[in-house]
Design a protein around this motif. Sequence first.
Motif: not given
Length: 311
Positions: A89-117
Motif C-alpha cells: 500500500g505504499f507504492a507511489i501512485n501520484e506526484i503533485r508538481v507546482s510552481g513550474n511554468q517553463e519546466t515540463s512535468e514530464i521532465d520532472v517525472f523523469d528526474r523523480v525516477g519511478l518504476d511503477g513499484w
Amino acid sequence: MFALTSGRGGGAGADARGRWALASGGFVLPRWLRKPVRAFSRFASGEIEAPPYAMAMLSAALVGGFSLYGAVLGGHMPTVVQGVTARTGFAINEIRVSGNQETSEIDVFDRVGLDGWTSLVGFDVEEARSRIASLPWVEGVSVRKIYPSTLEVKIAERTPYAIWQQGTRLSLIEQDGRLIAPLASARHHSLPLVVGMGAEDVASGFIAKVAAYPELASRVRGYVRVSERRWDLRLENGVTVKLPERGEDKALQELVALDAQQGLLSRDIETVDMRFADRLVVKLSPDAAVAREAALKERLGKNYKPAERNI
C-alpha cells in the motif's frame, strides 16, 4: 542453592529442575533468564508438548533470519524494504508538481525516477531533489512525502532578464548574465535583446542606463556589445547609434537632447556615430544620400564635393 530449585513441588519436574541446579553449580540466574529456563526445563521433562508444525515454524524463522542477515550484509536491505512496502500500500501512485511554468512535468517525472513499484517508505527525497535541481529552469526545489502514496514537488524557477544572441544562437539569461536555456517560446520575445561576446555579463547595467531615458528606451530593439568594449544601439526604425567606449552617460544625454530638439532619430538616416569627442557623424540612408547629393550638385554646381555630413 539455585533459586529455581527451592524444593517446592516434586516429581519429574522437580528432578529436571534439580539437574539444572547441578549444572549451574549453584549459580543464581538473572531474573530475565529464569522464565525461559523454567519453560525449557518443563519442555525437556515432557510437561509441555510442542505445538503442531513447531519445527516448520522454527525452520521458517531460521531461514528468514539468515535471509535478513544476508540482505543487510550484502547491502540489499533498501531493495527489500522497497519491494515489501510497495506491495503493502505504499507504492507511489501520484506526484503533485507546482510552481513550474517553463519546466515540463514530464521532465520532472523523469528526474523523480519511478518504476511503477517505487515505495514511498524507502524513497530518497534528497537524491530526487538533486536530480530535479539539475533541470535548466529550476532555481530551487523541495520534495516531500505525503503518506501513504503521494510525492509533492514544489519548484521555484529562474527569472529571464534578456535574450542573448551569439551568432545565430538565441538564449535566455538572468540579470547577472547566467545562461538559462535556449530561446524556445514566443512569450519571451518582448525581453531586451543583447548581442555579442561578453554582452551577457554587463548588459543589465547598461540597459538600466538607457532605461533612465524612457523616450529612447522604448525605441531600442537591440543592445550590441562591440569588441567587449563599447555599445551600439539598434533602434526599431533601423538606425544604429554608436556610443563611445567612455562617457556613454553623457552621450546618451546628448542623443536624447538632439532628438528632442531636431528629431534626429526620426530622420532618414542609417547611423549616428558618437564615438568622437569633438563631433557627431551622421550617415544618411542610401535614398536620402542620393537625394541630398542631387540637391547639392544642383545648388553648388562645380563647387560641389561629396562629403559626410557633420552635425
